[in-house]
Design a protein around this motif. Structure first.
Motif, mmCIF file in Angstrom:
data_model
loop_
_atom_site.group_PDB
_atom_site.id
_atom_site.type_symbol
_atom_site.label_atom_id
_atom_site.label_comp_id
_atom_site.label_asym_id
_atom_site.label_seq_id
_atom_site.Cartn_x
_atom_site.Cartn_y
_atom_site.Cartn_z
ATOM 1 N N VAL A 1 -7.786 7.321 -11.943
ATOM 2 C CA VAL A 1 -7.026 7.161 -11.066
ATOM 3 C C VAL A 1 -5.720 7.811 -11.594
ATOM 4 O O VAL A 1 -5.230 7.359 -12.622
ATOM 5 C CB VAL A 1 -6.759 5.766 -10.705
ATOM 6 N N TYR A 2 -4.945 8.540 -11.052
ATOM 7 C CA TYR A 2 -3.656 9.041 -11.449
ATOM 8 C C TYR A 2 -2.711 8.237 -10.628
ATOM 9 O O TYR A 2 -2.370 8.436 -9.353
ATOM 10 C CB TYR A 2 -3.560 10.483 -11.247
ATOM 11 N N PRO A 3 -1.959 7.305 -11.348
ATOM 12 C CA PRO A 3 -1.014 6.487 -10.472
ATOM 13 C C PRO A 3 0.285 7.273 -9.726
ATOM 14 O O PRO A 3 0.616 8.305 -10.357
ATOM 15 C CB PRO A 3 -0.223 5.744 -11.723
ATOM 16 N N ASP A 4 0.422 6.878 -8.621
ATOM 17 C CA ASP A 4 1.545 7.500 -7.893
ATOM 18 C C ASP A 4 2.201 6.461 -7.193
ATOM 19 O O ASP A 4 1.810 5.951 -6.120
ATOM 20 C CB ASP A 4 1.041 8.453 -6.749
ATOM 21 N N ILE A 5 3.451 6.126 -7.663
ATOM 22 C CA ILE A 5 4.075 4.763 -6.973
ATOM 23 C C ILE A 5 5.344 5.275 -6.264
ATOM 24 O O ILE A 5 6.277 4.375 -5.558
ATOM 25 C CB ILE A 5 4.498 3.620 -7.836
ATOM 26 N N HIS A 6 5.497 6.463 -6.207
ATOM 27 C CA HIS A 6 6.833 7.289 -5.586
ATOM 28 C C HIS A 6 6.460 7.568 -4.159
ATOM 29 O O HIS A 6 6.277 8.665 -3.544
ATOM 30 C CB HIS A 6 6.884 8.628 -6.102
ATOM 31 N N GLN A 7 6.365 6.226 -3.465
ATOM 32 C CA GLN A 7 6.052 6.390 -2.008
ATOM 33 C C GLN A 7 6.857 5.375 -1.244
ATOM 34 O O GLN A 7 7.645 4.757 -1.784
ATOM 35 C CB GLN A 7 4.462 5.893 -1.690
ATOM 36 N N GLU A 8 6.757 5.199 0.223
ATOM 37 C CA GLU A 8 7.331 4.343 0.902
ATOM 38 C C GLU A 8 7.000 2.831 0.406
ATOM 39 O O GLU A 8 5.937 2.506 -0.090
ATOM 40 C CB GLU A 8 7.605 4.527 2.323
ATOM 41 N N ALA A 9 7.809 1.879 1.039
ATOM 42 C CA ALA A 9 7.474 0.622 0.380
ATOM 43 C C ALA A 9 6.153 -0.116 0.619
ATOM 44 O O ALA A 9 5.485 -0.653 -0.544
ATOM 45 C CB ALA A 9 8.755 -0.409 0.917
ATOM 46 N N ALA B 1 3.245 1.389 0.950
ATOM 47 C CA ALA B 1 2.248 2.362 0.462
ATOM 48 C C ALA B 1 2.573 2.060 -1.204
ATOM 49 O O ALA B 1 1.368 1.832 -1.943
ATOM 50 C CB ALA B 1 2.441 3.655 0.771
ATOM 51 N N ARG B 2 3.653 1.888 -1.575
ATOM 52 C CA ARG B 2 3.739 1.531 -3.021
ATOM 53 C C ARG B 2 3.288 0.341 -3.316
ATOM 54 O O ARG B 2 2.546 0.215 -4.610
ATOM 55 C CB ARG B 2 5.136 1.755 -3.258
#
Length: 231
Positions: A108-116, A118-119
């Motif tokens: 899994v490649y983390p991606d937390i640069h999303q709307e609230a 989804a984050r």
């Protein structure tokens, strides 16, 4: 009419530099820590000793195939089938992503640069993953320190959220001390530092002794740090 920001910046630029009589910066600084043997093998030996003293583990291996096998062995011992990781172009082992996929390990490649919302869902999912895999910018032998920067493809999540952090580095990345790395960065015009979201110095597992002076590992980050060093 100039904005308030421009007025403040103009005032700062026009102000007198502090400490005008300060002595010029020396070309070289006295090292804070002593490293008796700065040969490649000497640095690796010192790094192993310091990481062990900090309750971490180091696994020297010869070549990419051995590094991949060592990683799979560690994951098998931890009974792990899912990891979060940097993009593998930042981890110095060829075809490692393929090796993990063929072994049935999901990456899994983390991606937390999303709307609230989804984050939040992404973080909840990542909290279930017990192992993070990264490379490092450099390794300081004198203090057993991983020097790790964040940026595209190099999320901070694998270094701080999972209980186990496995870093994979080349022996050629080991420098005598943190000051050695800083000197190299400065000699290169500090361009390597530009655009980095942050830089962390990781010396063994997370630890605290705030409560009754009892040392506890893993309170603010991983409680296990393992480093595979590829010779």
């Amino acid at each position: 009419m100039p904005s308030s920001r421009d007025l403040i910046l103009d005032r700062l630029r026009a102000s007198r530099r502090p400490f005008p009589d300060a002595a010029p910066r020396p070309a070289a600084f006295l090292p804070v820590t002593i490293v008796d043997d700065e040969s490649p093998d000497g640095l690796l030996t010192r790094f192993e000793a310091e990481v062990k003293r900090l309750s971490g583990e180091v696994y020297p291996v010869d070549g990419d195939a051995a590094a991949a096998e060592c990683l799979l062995t560690l994951l098998d011992a931890l009974q792990v089938q899912e990891v979060c990781a940097w993009h593998f172009k930042h981890i110095p082992v060829k075809k490692l992503a393929t090796t993990l996929r063929e072994a049935g390990v999901r990456v899994v490649y983390p991606d937390i640069h999303q709307e609230a919302d989804a984050r939040r869902r992404e973080i909840e999912r990542l909290e279930q993953i017990t192992v993070g895999i990264t490379g490092a910018d450099a390794v300081a032998a004198a203090t057993g320190t991983l020097i790790v920067s964040a940026g595209p493809g190099k999320s901070r999540i694998p270094t701080v959220l999972p209980p186990v952090h496995i870093a994979i580095v080349r022996q050629s990345q080991i420098v005598p001390r943190v000051e050695s790395w800083l000197a190299d960065v400065r000699d290169n015009g500090s361009t390597d530092l530009l655009g980095r979201a942050n830089i962390c110095f990781i010396s063994g597992p997370s630890r605290t002794a705030d409560i009754e002076k009892q040392l506890v590992l893993g309170v603010h980050g991983p409680r296990q740090v393992k480093v595979i060093v590829v010779r």
